[in-house]
Motif scaffolding. Sequence first.
Motif, short mmCIF file in Angstrom:
data_model
loop_
_atom_site.label_atom_id
_atom_site.label_comp_id
_atom_site.label_asym_id
_atom_site.label_seq_id
_atom_site.Cartn_x
_atom_site.Cartn_y
_atom_site.Cartn_z
N ILE A 1 0.71 -1.14 -0.07
CA ILE A 1 0.01 -0.04 0.01
C ILE A 1 0.89 1.42 -0.04
N GLY A 2 0.72 1.82 -1.11
CA GLY A 2 1.71 3.07 -1.10
C GLY A 2 1.71 3.60 -2.66
N SER A 3 2.78 4.56 -3.08
CA SER A 3 3.12 5.16 -4.33
C SER A 3 2.34 6.44 -4.28
N VAL B 1 1.00 -13.56 4.09
CA VAL B 1 1.29 -12.47 3.42
C VAL B 1 2.27 -11.47 4.04
N SER B 2 3.05 -10.96 3.08
CA SER B 2 3.79 -9.63 3.79
C SER B 2 3.18 -8.46 3.51
N LEU B 3 2.86 -7.47 4.40
CA LEU B 3 2.18 -6.31 3.97
C LEU B 3 3.35 -5.32 4.29
N THR B 4 3.47 -4.35 3.34
CA THR B 4 4.23 -3.12 3.61
C THR B 4 3.29 -1.93 3.18
N VAL B 5 3.45 -1.01 3.95
CA VAL B 5 2.98 0.36 3.74
C VAL B 5 4.15 1.46 3.75
N SER B 6 3.95 2.42 2.72
CA SER B 6 4.76 3.54 2.56
C SER B 6 3.73 4.74 2.42
N VAL B 7 4.01 5.82 3.13
CA VAL B 7 3.05 6.98 2.81
C VAL B 7 3.67 8.08 1.96
N ALA B 8 2.93 8.83 1.16
CA ALA B 8 3.41 9.84 0.07
C ALA B 8 4.40 10.94 0.62
N THR B 9 4.00 11.59 1.85
CA THR B 9 4.53 12.74 2.30
C THR B 9 4.94 12.70 3.75
N ARG B 10 5.96 13.52 4.10
CA ARG B 10 6.27 13.53 5.45
C ARG B 10 5.29 14.30 6.30
N GLN B 11 4.53 15.26 5.51
CA GLN B 11 3.36 15.92 6.48
C GLN B 11 2.26 14.89 6.59
N THR B 12 1.87 14.21 5.70
CA THR B 12 0.75 13.16 5.75
C THR B 12 1.27 12.20 6.93
N CYS C 1 9.27 6.27 -2.95
CA CYS C 1 8.40 5.48 -4.06
C CYS C 1 8.67 4.08 -3.77
N GLY C 2 10.05 3.60 -3.49
CA GLY C 2 10.29 2.35 -2.98
C GLY C 2 9.71 1.22 -3.86
N ALA C 3 8.78 0.37 -3.37
CA ALA C 3 8.48 -0.70 -4.02
C ALA C 3 7.81 -0.39 -5.51
N CYS C 4 7.10 0.57 -5.68
CA CYS C 4 6.27 0.84 -6.95
C CYS C 4 7.11 0.85 -8.17
N PRO C 5 8.55 1.38 -8.18
CA PRO C 5 9.50 1.08 -9.29
C PRO C 5 10.35 -0.21 -8.94
N SER D 1 1.60 -10.58 -5.94
CA SER D 1 1.75 -9.09 -5.26
C SER D 1 0.48 -8.13 -5.66
N VAL D 2 -0.12 -7.99 -4.64
CA VAL D 2 -1.39 -6.91 -4.86
C VAL D 2 -0.94 -5.50 -4.39
N ARG D 3 -0.89 -4.49 -5.31
CA ARG D 3 -0.45 -3.17 -5.07
C ARG D 3 -1.37 -2.17 -5.17
N THR D 4 -1.19 -0.89 -4.57
CA THR D 4 -2.10 0.24 -4.90
C THR D 4 -1.24 0.95 -5.88
N SER D 5 -0.24 0.91 -6.61
CA SER D 5 0.60 1.46 -7.51
C SER D 5 -0.10 1.68 -8.78
#
Length: 647
Positions: free
Chosen positions: A295-297, A322-333, A358-362, A374-378
Motif C-alpha cells: 500500500i503506497g506510491s 502475506v507480507s504487508l508493507t505500507v509507505s506514506v506519500a509525504t512527510r506531512q501526511t 517511491c520504493g516498491a512501486c518502481p 503481489s497486490v499493489r496500490t501503485s
Amino acid sequence: MPDNLIRKIIRKHLTSPAELVPGEEIHLKIDQTLTHDITGVMSYLAFEALHLPRVRTECSVSYLDHNLLYVDNKTPDDHIFLQSIAKKYGLYLSRPGNGICHSVHYSRFGIPGKTLLGTDSHTPTSGAIGMLAIGAGGMDVAVAMAGFPMRLKMPAVIRVNLINRLRPGSSAKDVALEMLRRFTVKGGLGKVFEYTGEGVKTLEVPERGTIANMGAEMGATTSIFPADEVVRKFFAAQGREKDFVPMSADEGCEYDEEITLDLSKIEPLIACPDMPDNVKTIPEVHDIPVQQVYIGSCTNASYADIKKAALVLKGKTVNDDVSLTVSVATRQTFRQLLKEGVITDLVDSGARITEIACGACPGIGQAPPTGGVSVRTSNRNFRGRGGTADAKLYLVSPEVAAATAITGFITDPADILGDLSALGEIREPANYPIDDTMIIAPPADGSNVKVIRGPNIKPLPINTPPAERIKAKISLKAGDNISTDDITPGSAQFSSMRSNIPLIAQYAFSRYDPDFVSRAKEFGTSIIVGGENYGQGSSREHAAICPMYLGVKAVIAKSIARIHKNNLINHGVIPLLFQDPADYDGLSLGDELEIDDSNSQIRSRKVTIRNLTKGTSFRTKLDLSDIEIEIILSGGQLSYIKKQKKA
C-alpha cells in the motif's frame, strides 16, 4: 469564444501564435519543472552542457524520492551530486524522506493555471489542482529549465463528465481502472482528459490526483481537473491559499470528444497481470492466493488512502502467508497519521512501515517472491516491474489491498467490514502539519558552489548525425506494448546505475532478450523493430540513450509512445513508423536493412528501406515537425541547440 480549461491554459503559454488543431505542433512556455533522483542526473548533465548560470523557470524542484535504498555508494553519490547541482543552478531540493515528488509538488509548489514539465510520466498528477502538467524525458526538462519552450503536439481534449458520487468501498483508483478498461493502455495517445461535471465536486484533491496520475497508463498527454472550491480548501489546509487561482472551463465550450461516467455505478476493480488495462471485478479473481500486499506510491498513499486501509485492518492481523508493507506519500501526511495513532494501528495489524518514498512501486525494494502474487496500490503492473521477473502484479485500491492482506486472497472490503459507511466518512484533514524544513531553498547566488561528482557519474553520451547511407542489421524484433521497464529494467540495483550509461547499457533488454547487448555490439550499427505502443510506461530516457549508446540508429515500429518517441528524437535515434503495419511480419532478427540518401528521405518524412537479406523493400514514415527533423539531422537536441546558439 468559450474555451475548455486545457485550451485556456495553453493559449496563455503559447510562445508563438498557433492554431490549436489536434496533431499540430505548438510551443509552450514552461513555468515549473520537477525531476527525481533516477531521472534527474541525465537532465542536469544536459543542462550543464548548455553553460547557463541558473535555471530560467519560475520554480524548479529536484526531488530525492525514488531510490533511497543505498545498496552501495552509487545512489548516495548521486544524491550529493543532485544537491550540489540544485544549489549551484537555483533549484529547490526536496531531501530524502520528505516525500514522493508528485504528492509533494501539488501540495507545496503547484499553482493552478501554471505549466509543469517533469522527468516522470506521472507528472500529470498535478492536474488535480488545475495545472497543465506533462511528463517528459530529462533532455526536454533540461531545455525547459534553460528557458526554451516545450514542443508539443496539440492534443485532442476529451471531456469526462462525472455524475453522482462514489459509494463507500469504491474509490478514485476504481475510476482510474474503469477509464483504463474503456480506453486501454494506448487509448489516450494524443489526448488530454478534462474532468468536469457535478461529480467532480465530490472528489477531494488527492482523489483527483489518483485519477490524473493513472491517465499516464492510457498514454494520455495529461489529465486535468478544475481549480474549484475543493482545491481552494486544499490550498487553505496547506497554508497556501494565497497561491490559489480559480480555473475552470468556460460555459458552453467545446470538446473533441465527450463521455459520461456515473460514479455511483463504479465498483471495486482490479488490474490483472501484466497490463494496467487488464481490468476485472473483484469477484472474478477473488480466489487467487496472495503472498505480498503493498500500500503506497504516488497513486494511493494520501492521508485518506492510508486511513481507509487502516480502518479495514484495525483490530485484525495480517494473514500468516502475506507480507504487508505500507509507505506514506509525504512527510506531512505521515506526521498527521502518527499524531492520530493510525500508524500504530497499522503496526499492530502486522504491517511493515517503509520509507516515505517511491520504493516498491518502481521495483526498489520489497520484491515479490519467485512466481509470487503481489497486490499493489501503485500504477503499473508490467512484467518485472516489482523487481521479480516472473511475479504477478495486481493493481487495486487501498481498501481492497487491506482486505486482501487479512484473508490472503483478493478480497472486497465489504467481506471484511460488512457496513462500509465508515469508509465514506474519511476525508482529508482540515489542516495539514506544515513543515518544509526538508526542502532546501537555493542560495541567491550559486556561482561559487562546487558540483560534487561521484565516480559513478559519467558524461552524457552524444549521438552523431545520421550517415547519408545507413546500413544496419536488426538487433531486436520486439512485440507489442514493449515498456521502458523492458528496455531498461528497474530495481535498486539498476536504478543506482542510471547516472552511468556505459554501465547500465550492458543490461538493456536484459529481461526481454538477454542476448540483445552482445548482438548489438557485434553488429556495431543496428536497428530495432517494434510492434504497437513501443516504449510505453515510464519517462526514463535511458530507454532511448542505452540503445543509442550501443549503436542503434533507428527504431521502426507500428506505433511509439509519446514520451519515448520524444526521447528518441532528443538523442538522435530516428523514430520510423511502418506505412503498412503488415510489413512488420516480413522482417526477421538479423536482417540487414539499408536506407539510401537518408537526409533527403528524412526531410521528406517518407523513408524507403531495403531489406538486403530478403531482397525486398518497404516504406516507412516520420511523424515529425520541422524542428524535430532538424534535431534528428543534428544528431540530437543538444547538438541542435548548440547550432542554434551559434547562428
